[in-house]
Design a protein around this motif. Structure first.
Motif, short mmCIF file in Angstrom:
data_model
loop_
_atom_site.label_atom_id
_atom_site.label_comp_id
_atom_site.label_asym_id
_atom_site.label_seq_id
_atom_site.Cartn_x
_atom_site.Cartn_y
_atom_site.Cartn_z
N LEU A 1 0.83 -1.21 0.00
CA LEU A 1 0.00 0.00 0.00
C LEU A 1 0.87 1.26 0.00
O LEU A 1 0.45 2.30 -0.51
CB LEU A 1 -0.94 0.00 1.21
CG LEU A 1 -2.11 -0.97 1.14
CD1 LEU A 1 -2.80 -1.08 2.50
CD2 LEU A 1 -3.14 -0.53 0.09
N GLN A 2 2.05 1.19 0.60
CA GLN A 2 2.97 2.34 0.68
C GLN A 2 3.95 2.36 -0.48
O GLN A 2 4.83 3.23 -0.51
CB GLN A 2 3.79 2.27 1.97
CG GLN A 2 3.05 2.52 3.25
CD GLN A 2 2.66 3.96 3.41
OE1 GLN A 2 3.13 4.83 2.70
NE2 GLN A 2 1.79 4.23 4.35
N SER A 3 3.87 1.41 -1.37
CA SER A 3 4.91 1.23 -2.40
C SER A 3 5.29 2.53 -3.10
O SER A 3 4.42 3.30 -3.53
CB SER A 3 4.43 0.22 -3.44
OG SER A 3 5.35 0.16 -4.51
N GLY B 1 1.47 4.28 7.30
CA GLY B 1 2.14 5.56 7.19
C GLY B 1 3.00 5.88 8.41
O GLY B 1 3.10 5.08 9.35
N ASP B 2 3.62 7.05 8.41
CA ASP B 2 4.46 7.48 9.52
C ASP B 2 5.57 6.48 9.81
O ASP B 2 6.00 6.35 10.97
CB ASP B 2 3.62 7.71 10.78
CG ASP B 2 2.65 8.86 10.61
OD1 ASP B 2 3.01 9.83 9.95
OD2 ASP B 2 1.53 8.77 11.14
N GLY B 3 6.01 5.76 8.80
CA GLY B 3 7.15 4.86 8.97
C GLY B 3 6.80 3.46 9.44
O GLY B 3 7.70 2.62 9.54
N VAL C 1 21.11 2.17 6.28
CA VAL C 1 20.30 2.38 5.09
C VAL C 1 18.93 2.95 5.51
O VAL C 1 18.14 2.28 6.16
CB VAL C 1 20.11 1.06 4.31
CG1 VAL C 1 19.36 1.33 3.01
CG2 VAL C 1 21.45 0.41 4.02
N ALA C 2 18.69 4.21 5.14
CA ALA C 2 17.47 4.91 5.52
C ALA C 2 16.45 4.87 4.39
O ALA C 2 16.78 5.17 3.24
CB ALA C 2 17.78 6.37 5.86
N ALA C 3 15.19 4.51 4.74
CA ALA C 3 14.13 4.50 3.73
C ALA C 3 12.78 4.64 4.41
O ALA C 3 12.58 4.13 5.51
CB ALA C 3 14.17 3.20 2.92
N GLY C 4 11.86 5.34 3.73
CA GLY C 4 10.48 5.47 4.24
C GLY C 4 9.55 4.67 3.35
O GLY C 4 9.94 3.68 2.76
N SER D 1 9.85 8.24 8.77
CA SER D 1 8.41 8.48 8.95
C SER D 1 7.77 9.27 7.82
O SER D 1 7.05 10.22 8.08
CB SER D 1 8.17 9.22 10.26
OG SER D 1 8.70 10.52 10.18
N ASN D 2 8.06 8.94 6.56
CA ASN D 2 7.21 9.52 5.54
C ASN D 2 6.19 8.47 5.09
O ASN D 2 6.14 7.36 5.64
CB ASN D 2 8.01 10.08 4.36
CG ASN D 2 8.99 9.09 3.82
OD1 ASN D 2 8.68 7.92 3.66
ND2 ASN D 2 10.21 9.54 3.56
N GLY D 3 5.36 8.79 4.15
CA GLY D 3 4.26 7.89 3.80
C GLY D 3 3.02 8.28 4.56
O GLY D 3 3.10 8.95 5.58
#
Lengths: 255, 255, 255, 255, 255, 255, 255, 255
Positions: free
Chosen positions: E221-223, F211-213, F178-181, F204-206
């Motif tokens: 859903l967040q893809s 959402g919020d990570g 490795v950082a990713a949202g 915490s994007n999305g």
């Protein structure tokens, strides 16, 4: 110290007993038993059977009897009870074993165990029959800590007359544990009517949204009357803290 | 039909009014207003301001007055109230506007609006001052549907004497809405003491675990006395269903 | 009072019956039965078997028959049904037992039980075959409270023609219970088409996110048409509140 | 290759354009723009403003115009729109900027941008006015991908006649996006009435339990009619997949 | 119409067949079968065994064969498969039954069933062996709808070379279903490399936080690449929508 | 000891410095600063501004400089930065202050601060521009612990070519953060391609579900390639553990 | 290459071995085995039995032995262990199988397997007996990767003296894995006392709110001392990352 | 009674005071004040400002002073404090107002208020500076109930030496409240070292998964040492129950 080592050398004292006296804990096959916990924290070390194999629990129980003349085990299912009974029959045939199915507790007293007594009253209140398990676990610990125990059962708020009829009995206790499932309203209502410390014990009945005790727990945490709370079905925790309060009253009364 | 079209042609009937009469709904700039909802479902169409811009809401409110001589708006914040008042001042200067801050409701009656009346009693009970918002929203709908309304405020279970003192008043209603936040125990306790339909209305006060009304909602859903429930703060929903029950009583009484 | 005590002394009245008449509740081996609940709240006391041992439930059921000539038990599994049948065969061999597997309900009528009747219609609507369990639990309570019951099954929104075909039957009821699982859209759609009170009953089918009835419950709580709701699978609660509404109609009609 | 480097040396091609052509992406001050995404995946690269500073977004937008003659930005708030407009006024004064407040989208076309067209129909259906934001985001992407777009607004299930009236229009589309908040029942009901691919787009209105679009999302995932779903408010995602389906139809038709 | 009734009178047409032809659905012992669903929505009615008793499912399956010459059943456990086989052996001994354990699907074709064929390619991609169940459920529906099916298995991102090696095969499909559990990254990565519609199918493996498919679902859903999604393990839903897209391509190609 | 007390008496050593040397921590107006943490755990004590008032944070920062010649503060908003700058201007005017807006970190070095250096390489990889904040927080700690830092930005899996192009650089590090949202797939994919320790840092994007990570966190915890993880946005934690690994390598290399 | 194909032609090399050497992975009946993972990522490919049928797992294990002379399988229940043993007895009778019940791991070494050794120390610390399962899974991987392993068991914070007594042993490791259930406080406390990298491994014991390891996981993610974390019960993941850190130390020491 | 009514008639007693004495509660403009709560439950009625308008809170505070010579208000923001001060300046200019920003509490003492004193010691322990708010709320109630209060601040487990240094002070209290955020390990560790009743007070700091106090709450509920717990930030609740325990000690000591 020298004396203690001489006793070990003479075979009068087991290695476990000596270790417990020196280090505060004893090391068995499957873990360490914190023998000094009773004197350090006022609450005897209790063995939680859940998450251990029956053999691991039985081994810990024997170690407990070996070092403190008593074992208290919670969340005991049938295979675990059987494993403990087998083990004790060999290691400590003279010990008494008291296993309660409904509350899944098992208590062993060695022959020379000297039960404590406290001059303080703990009341355990339940909303209904379904609360019997966790309330029984709390009762076991309260009794093992020596407080005087009163059961006030089946006074849920659906028929509030049942509660009103027993209000004076509630008020006469030094501390109350109140067990309830479903919406868990009983401790909230009772705390508005008594002036003693009150511990809410949420019980995992109920189904659907808020089931498994979650509604009861969140309702008690949100209670509009101030109460403290323990986790869902955490009878031991409620009993231990009630026992500590009772212990304080006992000391204060004997001052 | 021909008559209706002639009225439109003659400018005696607006396009919106004609569409509402033919199709059941009217189309404005920003959406359709389900003018037939009142007669179809017994509950007047209500405009939920949340999620709309102030201008969208004002446009819908004007369309509602245009087609049904009334507008009921919920979740009205200050900019939305101002936008509605501006719009109405131009489009329907003769209409009366009643905006209640605490419940965030706004009701407009056109000059020829004929209010309904029902021979049935709806009681709205609150646990405390913090429940005033959703209870007020419910009260607005109940009144607009024409039922006789009684408020029984501030009788939360923390001091149960306050509730006992008003029990007969509760028992004399045809249906009860009971609003409570925090642990939400009031509807559970009250439903064990009355024999009329009871709708629990959880309120979004409280904080921490189970806060924002979640403990109240889950407690009411788990209630050991049977009650129906609406969503957190859903005063409109509670009022509308209480109004429908009142409407049934009214019909039964006039049979 | 004196009369009642003389009956006890003469053995014409059991201790339980006398206690129930005086205190409102009777005390059995495993809990109290709130015999006065029926007259106090309009809904007979119902025994929830879940969370009790089969023996505890059987004992409560016998106590219910003893004091009110009837027992209604929900969430009855096979061992519990067997325990009740054994117990009743000894204690009340003349009673009739009606156990329904699909809805997990069990109803006992003593020989002198006088069933109530209400002049009011309750409709129970289901979306599909999977809703049979909770709908059946609701039906049992509605019937025991005496309302006239109509079942309207298998009209889920996936094929909306099935619903449209039975709309008039829905509209002719005094109150509707609407059971649905998965996304639970049926009560929302139906409430936009009828003008009677409507109680949504979410059912625990469905899987994955929102499974076990959570999507149905949250959808009904969020419904864009106003409906009241009960917990997931809470057939008894839905039935009891529908029964109370029916009871009010019955009274209003006989005024 | 040599040619390309000569163009750079001659100043006819910017470094960014050259990098984009060679590597597939261009590197700006604040990140890389995946210029080859459109040809690789059929969906143009879109810049999500949320989580970036206004300056970062503006820099990325300029880079997009530089390398692909177009920028599509979503979740654009006012400061971000201002930053983009400032930046573009300097870097690409001849570009046209189209910023839509309600859907928070911003599209920039450079002077030589050649818009694609697809021989396929995408319908975007909404339940009510509150769904305008995400539906608008979807519409932007569908249009930018070149499909023919039809809006069918305000046909929520609370008044199902509004939906029935527009059913033939729905059936004539190649693919449908259906946006709904609250309980989100519209895509479920519509998917039982049409035979084209249907993408559910849950919208974050609604409050209390299941609020912020969670009930709509879980209801669509549990739908008793089969539909695919995107995340709450994910208009871009719904539009992009509808666009890809439309692209396939376009290809199939031109075969 | 008269003709149809004459056929019933002559015993040439069963009551169920006649009802299905007239009303669109047929009524059996345990529910209604929506026989017209296939022509109305493009997806044949499928019987979900979960939540039904084996007997209820078997009865529905027989009714399906009776009215549409085919039955498709999902979530079939062993007792249900046995009940269906028993029932069919009596009612339709000439029908062929195809039961696949791993995907828990069961398909029955009556002797005169005429399978559809579509000129369109559906690819089903899996990350690993654990995704076989839901992928198989999707495959069953895709095949029953007549699309050409290609399986591309065991290409999870832990060893991305496996995916790269099969990229051209993925790109040559008209639509892709991509099944993955654990973190569910495969559809995200693949959607960045192909230009066809792609449906993510999260699978309920994995444990701890985000287990049971929740991490896979929320990740899809967040893809960061746009994809549509179905519920956890909802193979039927993914297959039905892929089938609808294939159906559209088939029509477009034959135009 | 005597010497230390003489220095205090002589005013050469502040009370805080003396306390820090004796007890390991120093007591200021608003709390204790664990001055010995750096030597005890290898990670310098860091002040988390969130949850403290600006004045409390400024007071702690001054105490840190007083006792360890350095202060590292995280989650610094504008009022807190201002309060620290004011305080330091008075108490330690000669100190250098380095405040980074994007990562909300602030580092103070006293004039005699001697920065550590480690012979080890830490790589910080980000998926996109939105990951800049937490990645920057991690970078600050890694640098303050003395490791050699390499940034590898904007290589998210939506365009996997960007990652492949920088794979050798990743492989040459001693440890990777490795950082990713969003769906957070980058660490999973990268860990299948390198043979060095790798710490996933969810951002915490999305929006919407997961959402919020939360999707990124749960995806990393479920990753089909083994990685360790820190909490959402916990750049400090990731940096500190990477620093400890670097410290170990430094020691091993200098053996 | 030619040589390799000649070996296949000569029957000296199986097709699977040849494929593994050429493509990096081998294809068996039920999936692909990533034979090159060990050399590519430093962590050998491990087969997760959960989610696979016993036969699928056994087939994968045989393929692993065929191509890499070793198989490591986790989450092995009794039927799976039996299936593997049967398969291996036929295919590789000379291999040794080591199956540990408590940790549900199974390791197979082919006759020519050459175990790696690393010059680095990994300590695995547990809070209590209930942590034995996941700690054992971690220990298996650490050993298979060749690090020197030390177990430090039963040092939970309820009796903190047990931890203090073993602090020097903890401090002498190169990296620590710390397993704890319930509230999971042990890694937090220990990380404040040592200066080596520390990986928290939450364990799924505990009940009620935060049970099944959720409290332990969230506590470790929130830890006021910086630690990295793996998923609940994810012993393999913790062990693999500890092994990679050990591998780095080994390389650094041999430089 | 007559006397009381004569006082009202004579204007010596306000209506509110008379009502409070007769009914136990007094009715003001915006709600009822439960004046008898202090004597009935041992805990004075406290006004929760959250969820009330500033005017409602000020009115309740004035009513409290009117009937009990004291008002205690929690969760007081600036506008509410101002409204109370305004109101009191007019109604009770002689009262003293004590407003503490950090703990958001406000206490009013009328001129004739006689503060209680209890012979019992309550210790309030905090992990860090961020716990100051809820700890301060608890301190206010403890003081208002008359217990002797000791603050033991900033002893979190990250540097366990700080706790060990103050252990004797902790052990000498009659009851402890222990406030902690993040992972909330402090009450667990401390409860293993003292033998007095201990109430855990989780604090809403921390971010990401388990943030806002959820990890602290669940960790305390799961604690491997038995403690009771209150809701996140529920300082009042913790203080009130500690006060009730202190009250019991006071009584016991004076027996």
């Amino acid at each position: 110290m020298r004396e203690l080592l001489e006793s070990v050398a003479a075979g009068e004292l087991s290695i476990e007993q000596a270790e417990a006296e020196l280090a505060g804990y004893a090391t068995g096959e499957t873990g360490r038993f914190d023998a000094a916990r009773g004197s350090r924290t006022g609450v005897p070390e209790v063995i939680l059977a859940a998450g251990k194999t029956p053999e691991e629990t039985a081994s810990m129980a024997a170690l407990a009897v070996e070092t403190t003349d008593r074992a208290i085990v919670t969340r005991v299912d049938s295979p675990t009870a059987a494993a403990i009974e087998d083990r004790l029959a060999q290691a400590h045939p003279e010990a008494t074993i008291d296993h309660t199915d409904r509350s899944e507790t098992l208590v062993i007293h060695g022959p020379s165990f000297d039960p404590p007594t406290l001059d303080a009253d703990v009341g355990i209140v339940t909303a209904g029959t379904s609360d019997a398990g966790p309330a029984g676990e709390a009762a076991t610990i309260v009794s093992e800590m020596g407080a005087h125990l009163t059961r006030i059962d089946d006074v849920g708020v659906a028929g509030i007359a049942r509660l009103i009829d027993r209000l004076e009995l509630c008020r006469s206790q030094d501390v109350l544990i109140v067990a309830a499932g479903r919406e868990g309203a009983l401790p909230t209502v009772l705390a508005g009517l008594v002036d003693v410390p009150l511990i809410g014990l949420p019980v995992s009945n109920g189904y659907g949204y808020g089931g498994d005790g979650r509604a009861a727990l969140s309702g008690m945490l949100q209670s509009c009357t101030p109460i403290t709370v323990v986790n869902i079905d955490a009878g031991f925790t409620a009993g231990a803290q009630a026992g500590l309060i009772a212990r304080g009253f006992d000391t204060a009364r004997s001052d």
